[in-house]
Design an enzyme around this catalytic site. Sequence first.
Site, PDB file in Angstrom:
ATOM      1  N   LYS A   1      -1.677  15.026 -10.350  1.00 61.31           N
ATOM      2  CA  LYS A   1      -0.505  14.594 -11.465  1.00 61.31           C
ATOM      3  C   LYS A   1       0.296  15.633 -11.973  1.00 61.31           C
ATOM      4  O   LYS A   1       1.280  15.569 -12.617  1.00 61.31           O
ATOM      5  CB  LYS A   1      -1.692  14.219 -12.615  1.00 61.31           C
ATOM      6  CG  LYS A   1      -2.399  12.733 -12.272  1.00 61.31           C
ATOM      7  CD  LYS A   1      -1.511  11.632 -12.106  1.00 61.31           C
ATOM      8  CE  LYS A   1      -2.181  10.304 -12.008  1.00 61.31           C
ATOM      9  NZ  LYS A   1      -1.333   9.278 -11.795  1.00 61.31           N
TER      10      LYS A   1
ATOM     11  N   SER B   1      -0.362  11.337 -16.876  1.00 56.95           N
ATOM     12  CA  SER B   1      -1.726  11.420 -17.404  1.00 56.95           C
ATOM     13  C   SER B   1      -1.669  12.739 -18.123  1.00 56.95           C
ATOM     14  O   SER B   1      -1.187  13.584 -17.772  1.00 56.95           O
ATOM     15  CB  SER B   1      -2.597  11.329 -15.969  1.00 56.95           C
ATOM     16  OG  SER B   1      -4.060  11.964 -16.475  1.00 56.95           O
TER      17      SER B   1
ATOM     18  N   TYR C   1      -7.337  15.997  -8.996  1.00 55.48           N
ATOM     19  CA  TYR C   1      -6.731  14.806  -9.642  1.00 55.48           C
ATOM     20  C   TYR C   1      -5.527  15.378 -10.511  1.00 55.48           C
ATOM     21  O   TYR C   1      -4.450  15.078 -10.338  1.00 55.48           O
ATOM     22  CB  TYR C   1      -7.688  14.037 -10.513  1.00 55.48           C
ATOM     23  CG  TYR C   1      -6.943  13.126 -11.470  1.00 55.48           C
ATOM     24  CD1 TYR C   1      -6.365  11.841 -10.788  1.00 55.48           C
ATOM     25  CD2 TYR C   1      -6.457  13.153 -12.718  1.00 55.48           C
ATOM     26  CE1 TYR C   1      -5.776  10.862 -11.552  1.00 55.48           C
ATOM     27  CE2 TYR C   1      -5.980  12.080 -13.369  1.00 55.48           C
ATOM     28  CZ  TYR C   1      -5.738  11.155 -12.717  1.00 55.48           C
ATOM     29  OH  TYR C   1      -4.699  10.007 -13.191  1.00 55.48           O
TER      30      TYR C   1
ATOM     31  N   ASP D   1       0.791  -1.088   0.098  1.00 52.51           N
ATOM     32  CA  ASP D   1      -0.012  -0.008  -0.037  1.00 52.51           C
ATOM     33  C   ASP D   1       1.133   1.216  -0.023  1.00 52.51           C
ATOM     34  O   ASP D   1       1.747   1.559   0.937  1.00 52.51           O
ATOM     35  CB  ASP D   1      -0.952   0.042   1.043  1.00 52.51           C
ATOM     36  CG  ASP D   1      -1.786   1.081   1.359  1.00 52.51           C
ATOM     37  OD1 ASP D   1      -1.704   2.209   0.721  1.00 52.51           O
ATOM     38  OD2 ASP D   1      -2.682   1.099   2.054  1.00 52.51           O
TER      39      ASP D   1
HETATM   40  N1  LIG Z   1      -7.743   4.857 -16.655  1.00 52.25           N
HETATM   41  C1  LIG Z   1      -7.349   6.098 -17.275  1.00 52.25           C
HETATM   42  O1  LIG Z   1      -8.083   6.616 -18.073  1.00 52.25           O
HETATM   43  C2  LIG Z   1      -6.076   6.611 -16.744  1.00 52.25           C
HETATM   44  C3  LIG Z   1      -5.480   7.630 -17.897  1.00 52.25           C
HETATM   45  C4  LIG Z   1      -4.076   8.400 -17.305  1.00 52.25           C
HETATM   46  C5  LIG Z   1      -3.763   7.793 -16.314  1.00 52.25           C
HETATM   47  N2  LIG Z   1      -3.978   6.909 -15.452  1.00 52.25           N
HETATM   48  C6  LIG Z   1      -3.363   6.452 -14.420  1.00 52.25           C
HETATM   49  O2  LIG Z   1      -3.226   5.179 -14.468  1.00 52.25           O
HETATM   50  C7  LIG Z   1      -2.716   4.539 -13.281  1.00 52.25           C
HETATM   51  C8  LIG Z   1      -3.601   3.106 -13.018  1.00 52.25           C
HETATM   52  O3  LIG Z   1      -4.828   3.518 -13.351  1.00 52.25           O
HETATM   53  P1  LIG Z   1      -5.680   2.449 -14.072  1.00 52.25           P
HETATM   54  O4  LIG Z   1      -6.348   3.143 -14.988  1.00 52.25           O
HETATM   55  O5  LIG Z   1      -5.121   1.163 -14.300  1.00 52.25           O
HETATM   56  O6  LIG Z   1      -6.860   2.128 -12.920  1.00 52.25           O
HETATM   57  P2  LIG Z   1      -7.287   1.020 -11.905  1.00 52.25           P
HETATM   58  O7  LIG Z   1      -7.580  -0.447 -12.697  1.00 52.25           O
HETATM   59  O8  LIG Z   1      -8.232   1.494 -11.096  1.00 52.25           O
HETATM   60  O9  LIG Z   1      -5.907   0.808 -11.082  1.00 52.25           O
HETATM   61  C9  LIG Z   1      -5.276   1.548  -9.985  1.00 52.25           C
HETATM   62  C10 LIG Z   1      -4.604   0.851  -9.234  1.00 52.25           C
HETATM   63  O10 LIG Z   1      -4.027   1.446  -8.071  1.00 52.25           O
HETATM   64  C11 LIG Z   1      -4.254   0.829  -6.902  1.00 52.25           C
HETATM   65  N3  LIG Z   1      -4.101   1.866  -5.633  1.00 52.25           N
HETATM   66  C12 LIG Z   1      -5.254   2.775  -5.166  1.00 52.25           C
HETATM   67  N4  LIG Z   1      -4.741   3.179  -4.211  1.00 52.25           N
HETATM   68  C13 LIG Z   1      -3.537   2.388  -3.769  1.00 52.25           C
HETATM   69  C14 LIG Z   1      -2.682   2.370  -2.643  1.00 52.25           C
HETATM   70  N5  LIG Z   1      -3.057   3.350  -1.747  1.00 52.25           N
HETATM   71  N6  LIG Z   1      -1.602   1.411  -2.758  1.00 52.25           N
HETATM   72  C15 LIG Z   1      -1.238   0.789  -3.768  1.00 52.25           C
HETATM   73  N7  LIG Z   1      -2.200   0.524  -4.742  1.00 52.25           N
HETATM   74  C16 LIG Z   1      -3.432   1.468  -4.864  1.00 52.25           C
HETATM   75  C17 LIG Z   1      -5.575   0.028  -7.062  1.00 52.25           C
HETATM   76  O11 LIG Z   1      -5.847  -0.923  -6.135  1.00 52.25           O
HETATM   77  P3  LIG Z   1      -7.277  -1.124  -5.737  1.00 52.25           P
HETATM   78  O12 LIG Z   1      -8.078  -1.841  -6.514  1.00 52.25           O
HETATM   79  O13 LIG Z   1      -6.893  -1.876  -4.414  1.00 52.25           O
HETATM   80  O14 LIG Z   1      -7.857   0.225  -5.159  1.00 52.25           O
HETATM   81  C18 LIG Z   1      -5.243  -0.386  -8.604  1.00 52.25           C
HETATM   82  O15 LIG Z   1      -4.672  -1.497  -8.500  1.00 52.25           O
HETATM   83  C19 LIG Z   1      -3.134   5.612 -12.123  1.00 52.25           C
HETATM   84  O16 LIG Z   1      -2.147   6.136 -11.702  1.00 52.25           O
HETATM   85  C20 LIG Z   1      -4.237   6.707 -13.088  1.00 52.25           C
HETATM   86  O17 LIG Z   1      -3.966   7.899 -12.440  1.00 52.25           O
HETATM   87  C21 LIG Z   1      -5.331   6.416 -15.838  1.00 52.25           C
END
Ligand SMILES: NC(=O)c1ccc[n+]([C@@H]2O[C@H](COP(=O)([O-])OP(=O)(O)OC[C@H]3O[C@@H](n4cnc5c(N)ncnc54)[C@H](OP(=O)(O)O)[C@@H]3O)[C@@H](O)[C@H]2O)c1
Length: 318
Positions: free
Chosen positions: A160, A143, A156, A66
Amino acid sequence: MDRTVVLITGCSSGIGLHLALRLAADPSRSFKVYATLRDLSTQGPLWEAAGSQGCPPGSLKTLQLDVQDADSVAAARAHVTEGRVDVLVCNAGRGLHGPIEVHSAEAVGSVLDVNLVGMVQMLQAFLPDMKRRRSGRILVTGSMGGLMGLPFNAVYCASKFAIEGLCESLAVLLPPFGIHVSLIECGPVRTAFQGKVQDGLDAVLDSADAQTQDLFSQYQRHFEQVFHEAAQDPEEVTEVFLTALRAPQPALRYFASERILPLVRLRLADPSGCSYVAAMHRTVFGDKSAQGPGGAQAEPGAGELGGPEFSASPAAPK
Ligand SMILES: NC(=O)c1ccc[n+]([C@@H]2O[C@H](COP(=O)([O-])OP(=O)(O)OC[C@H]3O[C@@H](n4cnc5c(N)ncnc54)[C@H](OP(=O)(O)O)[C@@H]3O)[C@@H](O)[C@H]2O)c1
């Protein structure tokens, strides 16, 4: 030959899960992947996918981590049997959207804590050893929300933007240590992220004024359309991580989608910010109430960007 040891945060779903699988199943068999999860009870989907993708035995290991908990970061580091991490992937992240006045202090703190403080904590844990070994790569899931402000994503974006400053500062410092920092800048990606962002919002939205609620509805419609048209699959994004990972001299920024670039260029071309603000406002809210410098309208800047890319990308909030 020693395998490249990769540790990734946030592997319960989305980009982290897909990157862990992609590396563990790589035909070169050259990666040992530590896929870390905040809560190990959520590791089922990762192992199911690892089975179906034929990840070889020993290529993938899960650890609890975490990013908000320094003890859990230290414990995970101690479980890396190779005694080193060659590639650290800071991917864990959390979103928050809605009018700023409806966010609870807890929600704001949590986003900053996971996205920024958590990443600092990871760097503090893993960077000193990379410096000692004079070698290492740090990949960060960036992002478009870190490169430009997006309406209803202020907190957010703040988190970022902070990561951009953090990474750029380290990228300037670290070359003498043989360490490279790269941001993989993502537009919208099809993951669980957006669903989590919406959690609890409906219950508090009523406390915003009527005009803000109306603008938020417009934003949501626009965002849904953009997501529908432009969102990428995580598999596509993980290939960009691979490009950065394999580059002999990695760049600071890689763009998962070229659609982000016109907006990035617009921001840089007018450092006053007026052109970007006007163009983004008009694109999301479809009116001309935001004007450029000296009252100039937004259209010229937006027009120069070339219609489809521009209209498809701006409101993608992550
Ligand atoms: N999806 C998009 O459109 C998008 C676009 C640009 C950037 N991003 C970035 O991509 C990254 C990954 O996001 P994703 O899109 O793959 O979404 P996601 O499937 O929700 O993945 C986010 C991950 O971060 C974990 N997390 C949250 N709080 C945490 C903590 N305290 N310690 C460790 N892990 C934690 C979540 O775990 P839990 O499941 O346990 O909460 C999940 O495994 C993020 O940094 C996000 O800002 C996403």
